[in-house]
Design an enzyme around this catalytic site. Structure first.
Site, short mmCIF file in Angstrom:
data_model
loop_
_atom_site.label_atom_id
_atom_site.label_comp_id
_atom_site.label_asym_id
_atom_site.label_seq_id
_atom_site.Cartn_x
_atom_site.Cartn_y
_atom_site.Cartn_z
CB SER A 91 -0.86 -0.03 1.27
OG SER A 91 -1.44 1.23 1.52
CE1 TYR A 121 -4.91 -1.52 4.62
CE2 TYR A 121 -3.50 0.37 4.19
CZ TYR A 121 -4.28 -0.67 3.73
OH TYR A 121 -4.39 -0.88 2.37
P1 NDP Z 1 -11.83 -4.85 -0.96
O1 NDP Z 1 -12.45 -4.56 0.36
O2 NDP Z 1 -12.61 -4.64 -2.20
O3 NDP Z 1 -11.24 -6.32 -0.99
C1 NDP Z 1 -10.67 -6.93 0.13
C2 NDP Z 1 -10.60 -8.42 -0.16
O4 NDP Z 1 -10.00 -9.09 0.96
C3 NDP Z 1 -11.98 -9.02 -0.35
O5 NDP Z 1 -11.94 -9.79 -1.53
C4 NDP Z 1 -12.20 -9.89 0.88
O6 NDP Z 1 -12.94 -11.05 0.53
C5 NDP Z 1 -10.77 -10.24 1.24
N1 NDP Z 1 -10.60 -10.58 2.66
C6 NDP Z 1 -10.79 -9.77 3.72
N2 NDP Z 1 -10.57 -10.45 4.86
C7 NDP Z 1 -10.23 -11.71 4.50
C8 NDP Z 1 -9.89 -12.88 5.21
N3 NDP Z 1 -9.87 -12.91 6.56
N4 NDP Z 1 -9.60 -14.01 4.52
C9 NDP Z 1 -9.64 -14.00 3.17
N5 NDP Z 1 -9.93 -12.92 2.43
C10 NDP Z 1 -10.24 -11.79 3.09
O7 NDP Z 1 -10.53 -3.93 -0.96
P2 NDP Z 1 -9.40 -3.63 -2.05
O8 NDP Z 1 -9.64 -4.36 -3.30
O9 NDP Z 1 -9.27 -2.17 -2.06
O10 NDP Z 1 -8.13 -4.23 -1.30
C11 NDP Z 1 -7.34 -5.29 -1.80
C12 NDP Z 1 -5.94 -5.15 -1.26
O11 NDP Z 1 -5.36 -3.95 -1.76
C13 NDP Z 1 -5.87 -5.04 0.27
O12 NDP Z 1 -4.73 -5.73 0.75
C14 NDP Z 1 -5.71 -3.55 0.49
O13 NDP Z 1 -5.08 -3.27 1.72
C15 NDP Z 1 -4.85 -3.19 -0.70
N6 NDP Z 1 -4.84 -1.78 -1.06
C16 NDP Z 1 -5.97 -1.13 -1.48
C17 NDP Z 1 -5.90 0.19 -1.87
C18 NDP Z 1 -7.07 0.95 -2.38
O14 NDP Z 1 -6.96 2.18 -2.60
N7 NDP Z 1 -8.23 0.31 -2.61
C19 NDP Z 1 -4.65 0.94 -1.82
C20 NDP Z 1 -3.54 0.17 -1.36
C21 NDP Z 1 -3.64 -1.14 -0.99
P3 NDP Z 1 -14.00 -11.75 1.54
O15 NDP Z 1 -14.65 -10.67 2.32
O16 NDP Z 1 -14.91 -12.52 0.64
O17 NDP Z 1 -13.17 -12.67 2.39
#
Ligand code: NDP
Length: 256
Positions: free
Chosen positions: A146, A159
């Site tokens: 991130s 985070y």
């Molecule tokens: P979303 O909330 O859209 O996606 C998060 C994903 O993580 C979901 O698919 C969720 O699936 C999964 N998840 C959460 N908890 C668990 C768990 N315990 N076990 C398995 N899967 C899990 O967010 P983003 O797409 O934005 O985030 C994706 C990644 O990118 C993250 O690591 C985030 O920190 C990172 N990121 C995002 C940024 C942004 O601007 N959006 C910027 C920088 C980094 P489910 O709930 O079905 O388990």
């Protein structure tokens, strides 16, 4: 590894959190490059819909119910992927969560939730995948960091700690596994429009505007804009690239 630089034909990828947001954008990119894809996440409806999209893109795809904080479920996810596709070449550790509070207001449970998903989950999945990649003669691990791997924010203590840890863990694995022809790299997304950031746009509009203004591209990114870098890091094109962290951020990280 396949011979054409950006070809993943015959390769098998597992994407944690591949059922939405950035993870789905990357999963679709890997699928379009020829990989078979396993989506590992908890929400079955979202995973089923993502698999349908991957299949529509021409890929073989499965969903595996997996909480990345549960070692048994992580091991079972890798086993399920190997059983279905015959091996595992690429892991994208993308699952992530966030709790927005100043440090003094955080409960231990909130701290641990973020660290467990964002950092321990990366460790568990990487460790589970390692022997399968060794069997294949090499592999690719792509960890999603991130901007908070570089910077920090008053309301993002766990985070920021977890995402800084992802970058350092990436380097450690890269050093340990180079002898096995496994490359381990991070992608550092800038601000991308997803479910995770939608609450910021709605609840803290002035912060949303500040981020947009600071980004030289003057806009937020889309989940599909992470796919190109992920495909690069998943293919032979990156075989001499390991331990690095690549920002995909519209220039957010280049100026103070
Ligand atoms: P979303 O909330 O859209 O996606 C998060 C994903 O993580 C979901 O698919 C969720 O699936 C999964 N998840 C959460 N908890 C668990 C768990 N315990 N076990 C398995 N899967 C899990 O967010 P983003 O797409 O934005 O985030 C994706 C990644 O990118 C993250 O690591 C985030 O920190 C990172 N990121 C995002 C940024 C942004 O601007 N959006 C910027 C920088 C980094 P489910 O709930 O079905 O388990």
């Amino acid at each position: 590894m396949a011979s054409a630089p950006f070809d993943l034909t015959g390769k098998v990828a597992l994407v944690t959190g591949g059922n939405g947001g950035i993870g789905k954008g990357i999963a679709l990119g890997l699928a379009r490059a020829g990989a078979s894809v396993a989506v590992a996440a908890r929400n079955r409806d979202k995973s089923t819909a993502a698999v349908a999209e991957l299949e529509a893109a021409g890929a073989q795809a499965i969903s595996i119910n997996c909480d990345v904080t549960d070692k048994d479920e992580v091991n079972a996810a890798v086993a399920g992927c190997v059983e279905r596709f015959g091996g595992l070449d690429i892991v994208v550790n993308n699952s992530g969560v966030n709790v927005r509070k100043v440090p003094q207001d955080l409960s231990l449970e909130e701290w641990q939730t973020v660290i467990d998903v964002n950092l321990t989950g990366v460790f568990l999945m990487s460790q589970a995948a390692y022997p399968e990649m060794v069997k294949r003669g090499g592999g690719k691990v792509i960890n999603i960091g991130s901007m908070m791997s570089i910077f920090a924010n008053e309301t993002l203590a766990p985070y920021s700690a977890s995402k800084g840890g992802v970058v350092q863990f990436t380097k450690a694995c890269a050093a340990a596994w180079a002898k096995d022809n496994i490359q381990v790299n991070s992608i550092l997304p800038g601000w991308i429009t997803t479910d995770m950031t939608e609450t910021l746009r709605v609840n803290v509009p002035e912060r949303y505007r500040t981020i947009t203004e600071r980004t030289p591209a003057k806009r937020w990114g889309r989940p599909d804009e992470l796919a190109g870098t992920a495909v690069f890091l998943a293919t032979v094109a990156s075989d001499f690239v390991t331990g690095t962290a690549i920002p995909v951020d519209g220039g957010y990280s280049i100026q103070s």
